[in-house]
Design a protein around this motif. Structure first.
Motif, PDB file in Angstrom:
ATOM      1  N   MET A  82       0.859  -1.180   0.000  1.00 25.59           N
ATOM      2  CA  MET A  82       0.000   0.000   0.000  1.00 25.59           C
ATOM      3  C   MET A  82       0.894   1.228   0.000  1.00 25.59           C
ATOM      4  SD  MET A  82      -2.732  -0.935   2.981  1.00 25.59           S
ATOM      5  CE  MET A  82      -3.983   0.206   2.454  1.00 25.59           C
ATOM      6  N   LYS A  83       0.507   2.243  -0.748  1.00 22.79           N
ATOM      7  CA  LYS A  83       1.318   3.455  -0.757  1.00 22.79           C
ATOM      8  C   LYS A  83       1.368   4.064   0.637  1.00 22.79           C
ATOM      9  CE  LYS A  83       2.033   7.784  -3.139  1.00 22.79           C
ATOM     10  NZ  LYS A  83       1.638   8.637  -4.243  1.00 22.79           N
ATOM     11  N   SER A  84       0.228   4.210   1.254  1.00 20.95           N
ATOM     12  CA  SER A  84       0.176   4.672   2.640  1.00 20.95           C
ATOM     13  C   SER A  84      -0.976   3.974   3.338  1.00 20.95           C
ATOM     14  CB  SER A  84       0.018   6.187   2.715  1.00 20.95           C
ATOM     15  OG  SER A  84      -1.219   6.581   2.179  1.00 20.95           O
ATOM     16  N   LEU A  85      -0.747   3.618   4.573  1.00 21.14           N
ATOM     17  CA  LEU A  85      -1.744   2.900   5.365  1.00 21.14           C
ATOM     18  C   LEU A  85      -2.505   3.898   6.224  1.00 21.14           C
ATOM     19  CD1 LEU A  85      -2.656  -0.015   6.114  1.00 21.14           C
ATOM     20  CD2 LEU A  85      -1.073   0.151   8.018  1.00 21.14           C
ATOM     21  N   PRO A  86      -3.830   3.912   6.145  1.00 23.14           N
ATOM     22  CA  PRO A  86      -4.572   4.845   6.996  1.00 23.14           C
ATOM     23  C   PRO A  86      -4.399   4.457   8.468  1.00 23.14           C
ATOM     24  CG  PRO A  86      -6.073   3.421   5.768  1.00 23.14           C
ATOM     25  CD  PRO A  86      -4.691   3.112   5.300  1.00 23.14           C
ATOM     26  N   PRO A  87      -4.209   5.445   9.347  1.00 22.38           N
ATOM     27  CA  PRO A  87      -3.988   5.135  10.763  1.00 22.38           C
ATOM     28  C   PRO A  87      -5.245   4.658  11.481  1.00 22.38           C
ATOM     29  CG  PRO A  87      -4.009   7.499  10.435  1.00 22.38           C
ATOM     30  CD  PRO A  87      -4.094   6.865   9.070  1.00 22.38           C
ATOM     31  N   LYS A  88      -6.413   4.985  10.956  1.00 16.60           N
ATOM     32  CA  LYS A  88      -7.683   4.621  11.605  1.00 16.60           C
ATOM     33  C   LYS A  88      -8.665   4.116  10.549  1.00 16.60           C
ATOM     34  CE  LYS A  88      -6.709   6.826  15.625  1.00 16.60           C
ATOM     35  NZ  LYS A  88      -6.776   6.257  16.939  1.00 16.60           N
ATOM     36  N   ASP A  89      -9.691   3.390  11.001  1.00 16.13           N
ATOM     37  CA  ASP A  89     -10.730   2.953  10.066  1.00 16.13           C
ATOM     38  C   ASP A  89     -11.672   4.122   9.769  1.00 16.13           C
ATOM     39  OD1 ASP A  89     -12.545   3.165  12.191  1.00 16.13           O
ATOM     40  OD2 ASP A  89     -12.720   1.011  12.489  1.00 16.13           O
ATOM     41  N   GLY A 121     -15.651  -2.057  13.363  1.00 16.31           N
ATOM     42  CA  GLY A 121     -16.887  -1.474  12.848  1.00 16.31           C
ATOM     43  C   GLY A 121     -17.264  -0.180  13.533  1.00 16.31           C
ATOM     44  N   ARG A 122     -18.461   0.256  13.251  1.00 11.40           N
ATOM     45  CA  ARG A 122     -18.941   1.548  13.726  1.00 11.40           C
ATOM     46  C   ARG A 122     -18.936   1.660  15.249  1.00 11.40           C
ATOM     47  NH1 ARG A 122     -24.712   2.878  11.638  1.00 11.40           N
ATOM     48  NH2 ARG A 122     -25.072   0.929  12.731  1.00 11.40           N
ATOM     49  N   ASP A 123     -19.316   0.589  15.958  1.00  8.78           N
ATOM     50  CA  ASP A 123     -19.396   0.668  17.416  1.00  8.78           C
ATOM     51  C   ASP A 123     -18.043   0.486  18.108  1.00  8.78           C
ATOM     52  OD1 ASP A 123     -18.971  -2.061  17.152  1.00  8.78           O
ATOM     53  OD2 ASP A 123     -20.833  -2.651  18.149  1.00  8.78           O
ATOM     54  N   GLY A 124     -17.017   0.066  17.371  1.00  8.04           N
ATOM     55  CA  GLY A 124     -15.676  -0.093  17.946  1.00  8.04           C
ATOM     56  C   GLY A 124     -15.535  -1.259  18.900  1.00  8.04           C
ATOM     57  N   LYS A 125     -16.501  -2.182  18.916  1.00  4.03           N
ATOM     58  CA  LYS A 125     -16.471  -3.335  19.828  1.00  4.03           C
ATOM     59  C   LYS A 125     -16.231  -4.618  19.044  1.00  4.03           C
ATOM     60  CE  LYS A 125     -19.712  -1.149  22.967  1.00  4.03           C
ATOM     61  NZ  LYS A 125     -21.080  -1.202  23.510  1.00  4.03           N
ATOM     62  N   ALA A 126     -15.413  -5.508  19.611  1.00  3.40           N
ATOM     63  CA  ALA A 126     -15.116  -6.782  18.960  1.00  3.40           C
ATOM     64  C   ALA A 126     -16.384  -7.617  18.835  1.00  3.40           C
ATOM     65  CB  ALA A 126     -14.066  -7.544  19.753  1.00  3.40           C
TER      66      ALA A 126
END
Length: 82
Positions: A10-17, A45-50
């Motif tokens: 990847m050219k650059s990896l985003p630090p966050k989703d 995902g949206r809620d940030g929970k596994a």
């Protein structure tokens, strides 16, 4: 992950989703030069929970997004509703 994936894969990896949460990386080996035989990259995902219950396509954006072994085992389908 950035030092391993960028710039080769990847050219650059985003630090966050897309929801501002950290990505989670799992591998069967440490980062010591030995190629991993199994790996996964997750967004909780949206809620940030596994969630960790792969089910391929889902319209629930709270579910995890899981990429492993070269393909998605769970991913969002459709358009997120506000």
């Amino acid at each position: 992950m950035t030092t391993i994936l960028s710039p080769t894969y990847m050219k650059s990896l985003p630090p966050k989703d897309g929801w501002g949460n950290d990505f989670v990386y799992n591998s069967d080996v440490d980062f010591n030069g030995i190629p991993a035989q199994a790996y996964s990259i997750l967004s909780y995902g949206r809620d940030g929970k596994a969630d960790l219950r792969p089910g391929l396509a889902t319209t629930n954006f709270d579910c995890d997004i899981i990429y492993q072994q070269g393909g998605f085992s769970q991913y969002p389908e459709g358009v997120q509703q506000q």
